[in-house]
Design a protein around this motif. Structure first.
Motif, short mmCIF file in Angstrom:
data_model
loop_
_atom_site.label_atom_id
_atom_site.label_comp_id
_atom_site.label_asym_id
_atom_site.label_seq_id
_atom_site.Cartn_x
_atom_site.Cartn_y
_atom_site.Cartn_z
N UNK A 140 42.12 14.35 47.67
CA UNK A 140 42.76 13.10 46.35
C UNK A 140 43.17 12.84 47.02
N UNK A 141 43.46 11.08 46.80
CA UNK A 141 44.41 9.89 47.02
C UNK A 141 45.70 9.58 46.23
N UNK A 142 46.64 9.11 46.84
CA UNK A 142 47.84 9.37 45.27
C UNK A 142 48.56 7.90 46.12
N UNK A 143 49.77 7.68 44.99
CA UNK A 143 50.56 6.76 45.15
C UNK A 143 51.53 6.91 45.60
N UNK A 144 52.39 6.36 46.39
CA UNK A 144 53.61 6.73 47.04
C UNK A 144 54.39 5.59 47.60
N UNK A 145 55.31 5.84 48.05
CA UNK A 145 56.01 4.87 48.61
C UNK A 145 56.27 4.28 49.91
N UNK A 146 55.29 5.05 50.55
CA UNK A 146 54.77 4.89 52.12
C UNK A 146 53.17 5.32 52.05
N UNK A 231 51.73 9.93 43.12
CA UNK A 231 51.75 9.32 41.10
C UNK A 231 49.83 10.11 42.23
N UNK A 232 49.31 10.82 40.75
CA UNK A 232 48.31 10.96 40.98
C UNK A 232 47.32 9.32 40.46
#
Length: 367
Positions: A140-146, A231-232
């Motif tokens: 699954x994809x996710x949100x992050x700083x990089x 972050x999901x």
């Protein structure tokens, strides 16, 4: 010898004897001093090995940290369809590429779309399919700083397989690279142009990592990004996926790998402006609210009436077919006219005594 000499010799003899005795005493004293009996000997030293060094910390080998496996399939996903990106509808929204998801009915396409990020400064790492242990697993994809590892899959529009070159955060604003992503510059002004990035066009459009697909491994930078706090997907993104699952036109079996809704400007908005079809896709049907499953597709109307309307609302439906029946304007709906018709038809069959009249001549002919 004269007496004086004898006296002197005696004196010398006595003196020498005294010296000898003193020397003997001193020697004996020295011997006694050296022969002194020591105390009990100390115990022999016992060898105690030094404590073992502490074990080294486990190596931080991040392959899929904080990345969940959402789907599993026994066959690889279809190739990525070819489509164009709709322009960004809102300032600050980020692009999330489309991908093939999997359910009990097989693969279905989740259209690419623009999404509002959950926080300032985060970037989207797309999900990807990977061949592991004889099966295909979707990470699954996710949100992050990089941007982390997404299988080396070239999704286009800034996601060429490694990292993201479609834009960057400048303070609390996101600046778009118009050489890679489509932006309406009359509405969004924080843009720049960098033509040295990878082209959007993919070569083979393979949608998974593994044998027969993309042969890529995480880089050190991607490993570091994967170890960061993530972050999901947002609730809006989850709704987008659910709407794609409910739409039978997005099934790979129905569109042959060319979805009629390849991308949308806004999440879960599969109709109206901003919807882009894939090249070679079948025509998009105007009616978008299909059933969840093929079995339920046969009875969509009753389900909606039962949920949205009271029981008495089900009485009107049978009346329209009666009013639409041919050759039955107004009086046909009443009972008297049909009763009169059988009464008129009844007399004709009764005056059939002519048949027995024909039979007597046959009997007369026989004799």
């Amino acid at each position: 010898m004269s007496k004086p000499l004898e006296a002197i010799s005696k004196i010398l003899t006595i003196r020498n004897a005294s010296f000898v005795s003193l020397a003997a005493i001193s020697m004996l004293a020295g011997c006694v001093a050296t022969v002194r009996v020591p105390g009990p000997p100390p115990p022999p030293p016992v060898y105690v090995p030094p404590p073992p060094p502490p074990p080294p910390p486990p190596a931080v080998e991040v392959s899929t940290p904080a990345v969940q496996v959402q789907m599993q399939a026994s066959e690889p996903p279809p190739p990525l369809p070819e489509y164009e990106q709709p322009p960004c509808p809102e300032d600050g929204w980020l692009w999330t590429p489309g991908y093939w998801a999997y359910s009990t009915g097989g693969y279905y396409w989740v259209p690419g779309t623009w999404v509002a990020p959950p926080a300032v400064g985060v970037l989207w790492t797309p999900g990807y399919w990977g061949f592991v242990g004889g099966v295909y697993l979707f990470h699954v994809g996710y949100w992050g700083p990089h941007v982390g590892f997404y299988g080396g899959v070239n999704y286009g529009f800034g996601y060429g397989g490694v990292g993201f070159v479609g834009g960057q955060w400048v303070g609390r604003s996101f600046s778009y690279n118009t050489a890679v992503v489509r932006v309406n510059t009359t509405v969004i002004h924080n843009t720049y142009v960098n033509n040295t990035v990878i082209n959007n066009t993919t070569v083979n459009r393979v949608a998974y990592n593994g044998p027969g697909g993309v042969q890529a491994k995480p880089t050190p930078q991607e490993k570091a990004a994967m170890a960061e706090a993530h972050t999901p997907p947002t609730p809006v993104q989850s709704t987008h996926v659910q709407e794609a699952l409910r739409n039978p036109q997005l099934s790979a079996k129905a569109n042959g790998g060319h979805p009629p809704i390849a991308a949308s400007a806004r999440p879960a908005a599969f109709g109206g402006p901003g919807v882009v079809s894939a090249k070679g896709a079948p025509p998009l049907k105007p009616v978008v609210p299909p059933a969840h499953t093929p079995a339920a597709a046969h009875e969509p109307a009753p389900a909606t009436h039962e949920v949205n309307q009271p029981p008495h609302a089900q009485v009107p439906p049978p009346k329209p077919p009666v009013s639409n029946a041919p050759h039955a304007p107004g009086p046909a709906a009443h009972a008297p006219p049909p009763a009169a018709r059988p009464a008129v038809k009844a007399p004709p069959p009764k005056p059939a005594p002519k048949q027995p009249a024909k039979k007597p001549p046959e009997r007369n002919e026989k004799p």
